[in-house]
Motif scaffolding. Structure first.
Motif, PDB file in Angstrom:
ATOM      1  N   ALA A  96       0.880  -1.172   0.000  1.00  0.00           N
ATOM      2  CA  ALA A  96       0.000   0.000   0.000  1.00  0.00           C
ATOM      3  C   ALA A  96       0.915   1.219   0.000  1.00  0.00           C
ATOM      4  CB  ALA A  96      -0.902   0.013   1.228  1.00  0.00           C
ATOM      5  N   SER A  97       0.425   2.319  -0.553  1.00  0.00           N
ATOM      6  CA  SER A  97       1.228   3.534  -0.608  1.00  0.00           C
ATOM      7  C   SER A  97       0.312   4.742  -0.659  1.00  0.00           C
ATOM      8  CB  SER A  97       2.141   3.527  -1.843  1.00  0.00           C
ATOM      9  OG  SER A  97       2.811   4.772  -2.001  1.00  0.00           O
ATOM     10  N   THR A  98       0.758   5.826  -0.060  1.00  0.00           N
ATOM     11  CA  THR A  98       0.046   7.076  -0.247  1.00  0.00           C
ATOM     12  C   THR A  98       0.199   7.496  -1.708  1.00  0.00           C
ATOM     13  OG1 THR A  98       2.008   8.227   0.568  1.00  0.00           O
ATOM     14  CG2 THR A  98       0.210   7.864   2.126  1.00  0.00           C
ATOM     15  N   HIS A  99      -0.753   8.304  -2.186  1.00  0.00           N
ATOM     16  CA  HIS A  99      -0.807   8.634  -3.610  1.00  0.00           C
ATOM     17  C   HIS A  99       0.506   9.212  -4.127  1.00  0.00           C
ATOM     18  CE1 HIS A  99      -4.984   7.797  -4.646  1.00  0.00           C
ATOM     19  NE2 HIS A  99      -5.360   8.318  -3.497  1.00  0.00           N
ATOM     20  N   ALA A 100       1.038  10.210  -3.429  1.00  0.00           N
ATOM     21  CA  ALA A 100       2.227  10.900  -3.929  1.00  0.00           C
ATOM     22  C   ALA A 100       3.399   9.941  -4.103  1.00  0.00           C
ATOM     23  CB  ALA A 100       2.604  12.045  -2.985  1.00  0.00           C
ATOM     24  N   LEU A 101       3.660   9.104  -3.110  1.00  0.00           N
ATOM     25  CA  LEU A 101       4.802   8.200  -3.187  1.00  0.00           C
ATOM     26  C   LEU A 101       4.589   7.079  -4.196  1.00  0.00           C
ATOM     27  CD1 LEU A 101       5.867   7.913   0.564  1.00  0.00           C
ATOM     28  CD2 LEU A 101       6.993   9.183  -1.268  1.00  0.00           C
ATOM     29  N   SER A 102       3.344   6.734  -4.461  1.00  0.00           N
ATOM     30  CA  SER A 102       3.079   5.704  -5.474  1.00  0.00           C
ATOM     31  C   SER A 102       3.542   6.162  -6.853  1.00  0.00           C
ATOM     32  CB  SER A 102       1.590   5.350  -5.518  1.00  0.00           C
ATOM     33  OG  SER A 102       0.822   6.386  -6.089  1.00  0.00           O
ATOM     34  N   VAL A 103       3.624   7.481  -7.053  1.00  0.00           N
ATOM     35  CA  VAL A 103       4.036   8.042  -8.339  1.00  0.00           C
ATOM     36  C   VAL A 103       5.497   8.449  -8.330  1.00  0.00           C
ATOM     37  CG1 VAL A 103       3.645   9.923  -9.986  1.00  0.00           C
ATOM     38  CG2 VAL A 103       1.697   8.846  -8.837  1.00  0.00           C
ATOM     39  N   ILE A 125      -1.692  -0.878  -3.847  1.00  0.00           N
ATOM     40  CA  ILE A 125      -2.913  -0.096  -3.617  1.00  0.00           C
ATOM     41  C   ILE A 125      -2.466   1.301  -3.220  1.00  0.00           C
ATOM     42  CG2 ILE A 125      -5.018   0.163  -2.267  1.00  0.00           C
ATOM     43  CD1 ILE A 125      -4.886  -2.843  -1.669  1.00  0.00           C
ATOM     44  N   ALA A 126      -2.899   2.320  -3.956  1.00  0.00           N
ATOM     45  CA  ALA A 126      -2.574   3.714  -3.632  1.00  0.00           C
ATOM     46  C   ALA A 126      -3.819   4.408  -3.106  1.00  0.00           C
ATOM     47  CB  ALA A 126      -2.042   4.439  -4.866  1.00  0.00           C
ATOM     48  N   ASP A 127      -3.681   5.101  -1.970  1.00  0.00           N
ATOM     49  CA  ASP A 127      -4.835   5.789  -1.372  1.00  0.00           C
ATOM     50  C   ASP A 127      -4.318   6.844  -0.408  1.00  0.00           C
ATOM     51  OD1 ASP A 127      -7.527   6.354  -0.664  1.00  0.00           O
ATOM     52  OD2 ASP A 127      -8.049   4.246  -0.885  1.00  0.00           O
ATOM     53  N   HIS A 128      -5.235   7.585   0.228  1.00  0.00           N
ATOM     54  CA  HIS A 128      -4.808   8.558   1.221  1.00  0.00           C
ATOM     55  C   HIS A 128      -4.374   7.833   2.495  1.00  0.00           C
ATOM     56  CE1 HIS A 128      -8.687   8.000   3.199  1.00  0.00           C
ATOM     57  NE2 HIS A 128      -9.318   8.326   2.081  1.00  0.00           N
ATOM     58  N   MET A 129      -3.720   8.557   3.398  1.00  0.00           N
ATOM     59  CA  MET A 129      -3.101   7.929   4.560  1.00  0.00           C
ATOM     60  C   MET A 129      -4.116   7.228   5.450  1.00  0.00           C
ATOM     61  SD  MET A 129      -0.299   7.204   6.028  1.00  0.00           S
ATOM     62  CE  MET A 129       0.368   6.693   7.627  1.00  0.00           C
ATOM     63  N   GLU A 138      -6.299  -3.989   8.565  1.00  0.00           N
ATOM     64  CA  GLU A 138      -7.131  -5.111   8.139  1.00  0.00           C
ATOM     65  C   GLU A 138      -6.313  -6.251   7.545  1.00  0.00           C
ATOM     66  OE1 GLU A 138      -9.886  -3.379   5.431  1.00  0.00           O
ATOM     67  OE2 GLU A 138     -11.103  -2.455   7.007  1.00  0.00           O
ATOM     68  N   GLY A 139      -5.021  -6.019   7.318  1.00  0.00           N
ATOM     69  CA  GLY A 139      -4.168  -7.062   6.752  1.00  0.00           C
ATOM     70  C   GLY A 139      -4.314  -7.241   5.258  1.00  0.00           C
ATOM     71  N   THR A 140      -4.886  -6.248   4.562  1.00  0.00           N
ATOM     72  CA  THR A 140      -5.072  -6.351   3.112  1.00  0.00           C
ATOM     73  C   THR A 140      -3.768  -6.149   2.363  1.00  0.00           C
ATOM     74  OG1 THR A 140      -7.297  -5.464   3.440  1.00  0.00           O
ATOM     75  CG2 THR A 140      -6.477  -5.497   1.185  1.00  0.00           C
ATOM     76  N   ALA A 141      -2.812  -5.444   2.964  1.00  0.00           N
ATOM     77  CA  ALA A 141      -1.484  -5.253   2.374  1.00  0.00           C
ATOM     78  C   ALA A 141      -0.432  -5.705   3.388  1.00  0.00           C
ATOM     79  CB  ALA A 141      -1.264  -3.800   1.991  1.00  0.00           C
ATOM     80  N   ASP A 142       0.748  -6.047   2.874  1.00  0.00           N
ATOM     81  CA  ASP A 142       1.840  -6.507   3.731  1.00  0.00           C
ATOM     82  C   ASP A 142       2.732  -5.364   4.193  1.00  0.00           C
ATOM     83  OD1 ASP A 142       1.293  -9.376   3.391  1.00  0.00           O
ATOM     84  OD2 ASP A 142       1.932  -9.036   1.324  1.00  0.00           O
ATOM     85  N   MET A 143       2.881  -4.343   3.340  1.00  0.00           N
ATOM     86  CA  MET A 143       3.792  -3.235   3.632  1.00  0.00           C
ATOM     87  C   MET A 143       3.180  -1.928   3.166  1.00  0.00           C
ATOM     88  SD  MET A 143       7.379  -5.108   2.509  1.00  0.00           S
ATOM     89  CE  MET A 143       6.598  -6.172   1.279  1.00  0.00           C
ATOM     90  N   LEU A 144       3.530  -0.858   3.859  1.00  0.00           N
ATOM     91  CA  LEU A 144       3.011   0.475   3.536  1.00  0.00           C
ATOM     92  C   LEU A 144       4.155   1.461   3.369  1.00  0.00           C
ATOM     93  CD1 LEU A 144       0.909   2.792   3.364  1.00  0.00           C
ATOM     94  CD2 LEU A 144       0.966   2.884   5.872  1.00  0.00           C
ATOM     95  N   LEU A 145       4.127   2.207   2.272  1.00  0.00           N
ATOM     96  CA  LEU A 145       5.049   3.316   2.034  1.00  0.00           C
ATOM     97  C   LEU A 145       4.319   4.614   2.309  1.00  0.00           C
ATOM     98  CD1 LEU A 145       6.687   2.170  -1.308  1.00  0.00           C
ATOM     99  CD2 LEU A 145       7.946   2.720   0.757  1.00  0.00           C
ATOM    100  N   SER A 229      -8.073  19.227  -0.208  1.00  0.00           N
ATOM    101  CA  SER A 229      -8.008  17.902  -0.835  1.00  0.00           C
ATOM    102  C   SER A 229      -7.000  17.055  -0.071  1.00  0.00           C
ATOM    103  CB  SER A 229      -7.579  18.014  -2.306  1.00  0.00           C
ATOM    104  OG  SER A 229      -7.412  16.723  -2.879  1.00  0.00           O
ATOM    105  N   HIS A 230      -7.161  15.724  -0.133  1.00  0.00           N
ATOM    106  CA  HIS A 230      -6.141  14.841   0.431  1.00  0.00           C
ATOM    107  C   HIS A 230      -5.027  14.568  -0.565  1.00  0.00           C
ATOM    108  CE1 HIS A 230      -8.862  11.912  -1.575  1.00  0.00           C
ATOM    109  NE2 HIS A 230      -7.729  11.299  -1.852  1.00  0.00           N
TER     110      HIS A 230
END
Length: 299
Positions: A96-103, A125-129, A138-145, A229-230
């Motif tokens: 998972a990653s916040t939008h900015a870092l996903s790009v 998965i990219a989304d807001h924090m 929820e365990g849907t992702a293993d790691m978060l950036l 905006s987020h």
């Protein structure tokens, strides 16, 4: 009691609005409200204060939220462990990653590992924090950036999650230049002449960081919010259009600064931040554990 009720409750706590929460859960508002009411009846306590303009949790609701999040996280982890034992879990690395870092960060960072050896399947998965925190809980992702600042709150507590610093970034105030090549909206502004402010909303991790740093308050900036905006990319686009001043990560706005489309609104208003990767402390799949060992030492 159904686990879906817990997911409904957590979404309502995040959104603070029945209509938005119901839409996010793909339910009609009456059906969503009935499920929240059913959960309250099961708990035998009022969880939601419906008398305020913005929906808020009661003290009982705030306490139950932590329990609900932990229960859903443990269920997800238990599911993953069962899958692994049954050889049903793939070797996919789920990020998972916040939008900015996903790009700006994730593609090049991951490519560095791929150059060394084959990673296997990867999902992102990219989304807001706020959503990324929920995904991890929820365990849907293993790691978060995500971006990180030691003063900013987040929900990935050290008891259940560990993290590694991957690099540095900074939040800087930017705006368009005027005809003389100076900032159109120079900080801190003048008394009685508020600068138009493009601000992060409550879902944004960078908004939390900016608030925790107190750089705006300490500097006495005279700001008037005109847009929220987020998404840092949206705020940056509005800044390019001359709509106001925005704080944006250097990793996202470096090109605009180099081209002269944007400039710093003033010196001395930057907020140093880290880029960090988080993961649960509980053991994950073989693929995740092998990938984690290739990162710098965990803190």
């Amino acid at each position: 009691m159904e686990t879906a009720w817990l997911e409904d409750f957590i979404k309502l706590a995040e959104e603070g609005n029945f209509s938005r929460a119901a839409q996010a859960r793909n339910l009609s508002q009456p059906a969503f409200s009935r499920r929240i009411k059913a959960l309250e009846e099961w708990v035998d306590a009022t969880l939601i204060d419906r008398d305020t303009h913005r929906i808020a949790l009661t003290p009982a609701g705030a306490a139950f939220r932590s329990v609900a999040e932990e229960l859903l996280r443990r269920l997800a982890l238990g599911r993953d462990e069962a899958r692994a034992l049954g050889a049903a879990q793939t070797s996919t690395l789920r990020f998972a990653s916040t939008h900015a870092l996903s790009v700006t960060f994730f593609p090049d960072w991951l490519r560095g590992f791929e150059d060394e050896s084959e990673l296997g399947p990867v999902s992102l998965i990219a989304d807001h924090m706020a959503a990324c925190e929920r995904i991890m809980l929820e365990g849907t992702a293993d790691m978060l950036l995500c971006h990180h600042h030691p003063s900013a709150r987040h929900r990935l507590d050290e008891g259940n999650f560990r993290s590694v610093s991957l690099g540095d970034d900074q939040l800087i105030p930017v705006c368009v230049p005027d005809s003389c090549g100076t900032p159109l909206f120079p900080l801190p502004g003048k008394d009685g002449e508020f600068l138009p402010y493009l601000e992060f909303d409550e879902h944004s991790g960078m908004g939390r960081i900016l608030a925790a740093s107190q750089v705006i308050e300490r500097g006495g900036a005279q700001l008037r919010p005109v847009f929220r905006s987020h998404l840092a990319s949206v705020l940056l686009r509005m800044a390019r259009d001359g709509k106001g001043i925005a704080w944006a990560p250097m990793s996202l706005c470096a090109g605009d600064l180099a081209s002269g489309r944007l400039m710093k609104a003033a010196e001395g208003w930057d907020v140093p931040i880290e880029i960090r990767i988080f993961r649960p402390r509980q053991r994950r799949s073989t693929a995740v554990e092998a990938f984690w060992r290739r990162l710098p030492a965990a803190e």
